[in-house]
Design a protein around this motif. Sequence first.
Motif, PDB file in Angstrom:
ATOM      1  N   MET A  10       0.851  -1.191   0.000  1.00  0.00           N
ATOM      2  CA  MET A  10       0.000   0.000   0.000  1.00  0.00           C
ATOM      3  C   MET A  10       0.894   1.252   0.000  1.00  0.00           C
ATOM      4  SD  MET A  10      -3.068   0.946   2.648  1.00  0.00           S
ATOM      5  CE  MET A  10      -3.295  -0.782   3.031  1.00  0.00           C
ATOM      6  N   SER A  11       0.658   2.127  -0.972  1.00  0.00           N
ATOM      7  CA  SER A  11       1.513   3.316  -1.043  1.00  0.00           C
ATOM      8  C   SER A  11       0.955   4.431  -0.165  1.00  0.00           C
ATOM      9  CB  SER A  11       1.648   3.792  -2.485  1.00  0.00           C
ATOM     10  OG  SER A  11       0.401   4.264  -2.948  1.00  0.00           O
ATOM     11  N   LEU A  12       1.858   5.196   0.391  1.00  0.00           N
ATOM     12  CA  LEU A  12       1.454   6.287   1.271  1.00  0.00           C
ATOM     13  C   LEU A  12       1.364   7.579   0.476  1.00  0.00           C
ATOM     14  CD1 LEU A  12       3.712   5.494   4.364  1.00  0.00           C
ATOM     15  CD2 LEU A  12       1.280   5.010   4.073  1.00  0.00           C
ATOM     16  N   LYS A  13       0.363   8.373   0.816  1.00  0.00           N
ATOM     17  CA  LYS A  13       0.210   9.677   0.190  1.00  0.00           C
ATOM     18  C   LYS A  13       0.656  10.735   1.192  1.00  0.00           C
ATOM     19  CE  LYS A  13      -3.817  10.321  -1.792  1.00  0.00           C
ATOM     20  NZ  LYS A  13      -5.287  10.281  -1.982  1.00  0.00           N
ATOM     21  N   TYR A  14       1.144  11.835   0.665  1.00  0.00           N
ATOM     22  CA  TYR A  14       1.547  12.947   1.515  1.00  0.00           C
ATOM     23  C   TYR A  14       0.400  13.936   1.657  1.00  0.00           C
ATOM     24  CZ  TYR A  14       6.343  11.370   0.835  1.00  0.00           C
ATOM     25  OH  TYR A  14       7.485  10.630   0.823  1.00  0.00           O
ATOM     26  N   CYS A  15       0.214  14.436   2.860  1.00  0.00           N
ATOM     27  CA  CYS A  15      -0.735  15.517   3.067  1.00  0.00           C
ATOM     28  C   CYS A  15      -0.264  16.704   2.231  1.00  0.00           C
ATOM     29  CB  CYS A  15      -0.807  15.907   4.550  1.00  0.00           C
ATOM     30  SG  CYS A  15      -1.813  17.389   4.835  1.00  0.00           S
ATOM     31  N   GLN A  16      -1.193  17.343   1.509  1.00  0.00           N
ATOM     32  CA  GLN A  16      -0.830  18.466   0.640  1.00  0.00           C
ATOM     33  C   GLN A  16      -0.845  19.816   1.369  1.00  0.00           C
ATOM     34  OE1 GLN A  16       0.313  18.003  -2.627  1.00  0.00           O
ATOM     35  NE2 GLN A  16       0.388  15.966  -1.685  1.00  0.00           N
ATOM     36  N   GLY A  17      -1.111  19.789   2.671  1.00  0.00           N
ATOM     37  CA  GLY A  17      -1.106  21.031   3.449  1.00  0.00           C
ATOM     38  C   GLY A  17       0.286  21.653   3.459  1.00  0.00           C
ATOM     39  N   PRO A  18       0.383  22.932   3.022  1.00  0.00           N
ATOM     40  CA  PRO A  18       1.704  23.564   2.930  1.00  0.00           C
ATOM     41  C   PRO A  18       2.398  23.743   4.279  1.00  0.00           C
ATOM     42  CG  PRO A  18      -0.029  25.183   2.520  1.00  0.00           C
ATOM     43  CD  PRO A  18      -0.693  23.822   2.585  1.00  0.00           C
ATOM     44  N   LYS A  19       1.635  23.684   5.368  1.00  0.00           N
ATOM     45  CA  LYS A  19       2.243  23.868   6.697  1.00  0.00           C
ATOM     46  C   LYS A  19       2.125  22.618   7.561  1.00  0.00           C
ATOM     47  CE  LYS A  19       0.226  28.315   7.217  1.00  0.00           C
ATOM     48  NZ  LYS A  19      -0.258  29.273   8.216  1.00  0.00           N
ATOM     49  N   CYS A  20       1.766  21.492   6.969  1.00  0.00           N
ATOM     50  CA  CYS A  20       1.541  20.256   7.737  1.00  0.00           C
ATOM     51  C   CYS A  20       2.731  19.945   8.650  1.00  0.00           C
ATOM     52  CB  CYS A  20       1.282  19.087   6.784  1.00  0.00           C
ATOM     53  SG  CYS A  20       0.691  17.601   7.612  1.00  0.00           S
ATOM     54  N   HIS A  21       3.927  20.070   8.093  1.00  0.00           N
ATOM     55  CA  HIS A  21       5.150  19.736   8.847  1.00  0.00           C
ATOM     56  C   HIS A  21       5.427  20.695   9.997  1.00  0.00           C
ATOM     57  CE1 HIS A  21       6.198  22.848   5.999  1.00  0.00           C
ATOM     58  NE2 HIS A  21       7.233  23.140   6.763  1.00  0.00           N
ATOM     59  N   SER A  22       4.728  21.849  10.002  1.00  0.00           N
ATOM     60  CA  SER A  22       5.032  22.843  11.034  1.00  0.00           C
ATOM     61  C   SER A  22       4.183  22.662  12.287  1.00  0.00           C
ATOM     62  CB  SER A  22       4.860  24.259  10.461  1.00  0.00           C
ATOM     63  OG  SER A  22       3.484  24.528  10.237  1.00  0.00           O
ATOM     64  N   TYR A  23       3.232  21.731  12.253  1.00  0.00           N
ATOM     65  CA  TYR A  23       2.439  21.466  13.449  1.00  0.00           C
ATOM     66  C   TYR A  23       3.144  20.394  14.268  1.00  0.00           C
ATOM     67  CZ  TYR A  23      -0.844  24.160  10.761  1.00  0.00           C
ATOM     68  OH  TYR A  23      -1.416  25.156  10.018  1.00  0.00           O
ATOM     69  N   THR A  24       3.478  20.758  15.479  1.00  0.00           N
ATOM     70  CA  THR A  24       4.371  19.920  16.270  1.00  0.00           C
ATOM     71  C   THR A  24       3.613  18.888  17.101  1.00  0.00           C
ATOM     72  OG1 THR A  24       4.380  21.629  17.983  1.00  0.00           O
ATOM     73  CG2 THR A  24       6.169  21.672  16.373  1.00  0.00           C
ATOM     74  N   THR A  25       2.987  17.949  16.392  1.00  0.00           N
ATOM     75  CA  THR A  25       2.338  16.843  17.084  1.00  0.00           C
ATOM     76  C   THR A  25       3.307  15.668  17.156  1.00  0.00           C
ATOM     77  OG1 THR A  25       1.413  16.005  15.014  1.00  0.00           O
ATOM     78  CG2 THR A  25       0.042  17.531  16.286  1.00  0.00           C
ATOM     79  N   LYS A  26       3.113  14.800  18.137  1.00  0.00           N
ATOM     80  CA  LYS A  26       3.982  13.642  18.344  1.00  0.00           C
ATOM     81  C   LYS A  26       4.104  12.770  17.099  1.00  0.00           C
ATOM     82  CE  LYS A  26       4.550  11.982  23.062  1.00  0.00           C
ATOM     83  NZ  LYS A  26       3.982  11.157  24.136  1.00  0.00           N
ATOM     84  N   ASP A  27       2.964  12.553  16.416  1.00  0.00           N
ATOM     85  CA  ASP A  27       2.995  11.642  15.268  1.00  0.00           C
ATOM     86  C   ASP A  27       3.774  12.207  14.087  1.00  0.00           C
ATOM     87  OD1 ASP A  27       0.579  13.434  14.888  1.00  0.00           O
ATOM     88  OD2 ASP A  27       0.502  12.326  12.997  1.00  0.00           O
ATOM     89  N   ARG A  28       4.016  13.518  14.077  1.00  0.00           N
ATOM     90  CA  ARG A  28       4.784  14.110  12.979  1.00  0.00           C
ATOM     91  C   ARG A  28       6.290  14.091  13.263  1.00  0.00           C
ATOM     92  NH1 ARG A  28       0.063  17.647  12.886  1.00  0.00           N
ATOM     93  NH2 ARG A  28      -0.758  17.937  10.780  1.00  0.00           N
ATOM     94  N   LEU A  29       6.667  13.809  14.496  1.00  0.00           N
ATOM     95  CA  LEU A  29       8.089  13.804  14.864  1.00  0.00           C
ATOM     96  C   LEU A  29       8.706  12.462  14.465  1.00  0.00           C
ATOM     97  CD1 LEU A  29      10.321  15.453  16.259  1.00  0.00           C
ATOM     98  CD2 LEU A  29       9.620  14.410  18.435  1.00  0.00           C
ATOM     99  N   LYS A  30       9.624  12.515  13.479  1.00  0.00           N
ATOM    100  CA  LYS A  30      10.197  11.276  12.936  1.00  0.00           C
ATOM    101  C   LYS A  30      11.705  11.406  12.819  1.00  0.00           C
ATOM    102  CE  LYS A  30       6.101   9.672  11.461  1.00  0.00           C
ATOM    103  NZ  LYS A  30       5.288   8.938  10.618  1.00  0.00           N
ATOM    104  N   GLY A  31      12.338  10.251  12.630  1.00  0.00           N
ATOM    105  CA  GLY A  31      13.781  10.238  12.446  1.00  0.00           C
ATOM    106  C   GLY A  31      14.476   9.590  13.629  1.00  0.00           C
ATOM    107  N   THR A  32      15.770   9.453  13.514  1.00  0.00           N
ATOM    108  CA  THR A  32      16.536   8.814  14.571  1.00  0.00           C
ATOM    109  C   THR A  32      16.969   9.846  15.607  1.00  0.00           C
ATOM    110  OG1 THR A  32      18.501   9.079  13.204  1.00  0.00           O
ATOM    111  CG2 THR A  32      17.419   6.934  13.136  1.00  0.00           C
ATOM    112  N   LYS A  33      17.284   9.366  16.775  1.00  0.00           N
ATOM    113  CA  LYS A  33      17.650  10.228  17.891  1.00  0.00           C
ATOM    114  C   LYS A  33      18.769  11.200  17.477  1.00  0.00           C
ATOM    115  CE  LYS A  33      18.475  10.029  22.842  1.00  0.00           C
ATOM    116  NZ  LYS A  33      19.047   9.287  23.959  1.00  0.00           N
ATOM    117  N   GLY A  34      18.584  12.463  17.788  1.00  0.00           N
ATOM    118  CA  GLY A  34      19.578  13.466  17.424  1.00  0.00           C
ATOM    119  C   GLY A  34      19.277  14.134  16.100  1.00  0.00           C
ATOM    120  N   SER A  35      18.486  13.473  15.264  1.00  0.00           N
ATOM    121  CA  SER A  35      18.136  14.121  13.988  1.00  0.00           C
ATOM    122  C   SER A  35      16.645  13.992  13.700  1.00  0.00           C
ATOM    123  CB  SER A  35      18.956  13.529  12.851  1.00  0.00           C
ATOM    124  OG  SER A  35      18.651  12.148  12.715  1.00  0.00           O
TER     125      SER A  35
END
Length: 126
Positions: A1-26
């Motif tokens: 199943m392919s994932l789609k990206y939210c098209q909201g231009p500021k989606c990444h700027s909302y600091t919810t837990k589920d949006r925080l990704k990556g490895t520790k330190g980055s």
Amino acid sequence: MSLKYCQGPKCHSYTTKDRLKGTKGSKTYQTRRRSSMYYGNGNFCSLHCQDDWFNKYGDQAIDHYGRVKEVKHLTEENAWVKDYDYNYRDHNNPKSNYRSVNKITKEERSLTESQYDDSTYTLNER
Ligand SMILES: [Zn+2]
């Protein structure tokens, strides 16, 4: 199943837990990715992101596709809408559940299931 990206231009700027990704330190807050989204024809993760898109691009989109510049009229000739009666149970004629209803005259005409499903089929004059 392919994932789609939210098209909201500021989606990444909302600091919810589920949006925080990556490895520790980055870790970064990132645009939401989902297999399906509920808003704006499946393009947005939330109404907030849909509103952000419209606030940024809405005027351009309306100008591009044609701004309404005169009054539109709902007349008998273009007041047909498709309707399906979920409660109607005529077992001898199950297809009679599908119909077109004129919102002005209240006239009803039966439709076949394929006419009902065909998004280009209409009794309205163009
Ligand atoms: Zn979003």
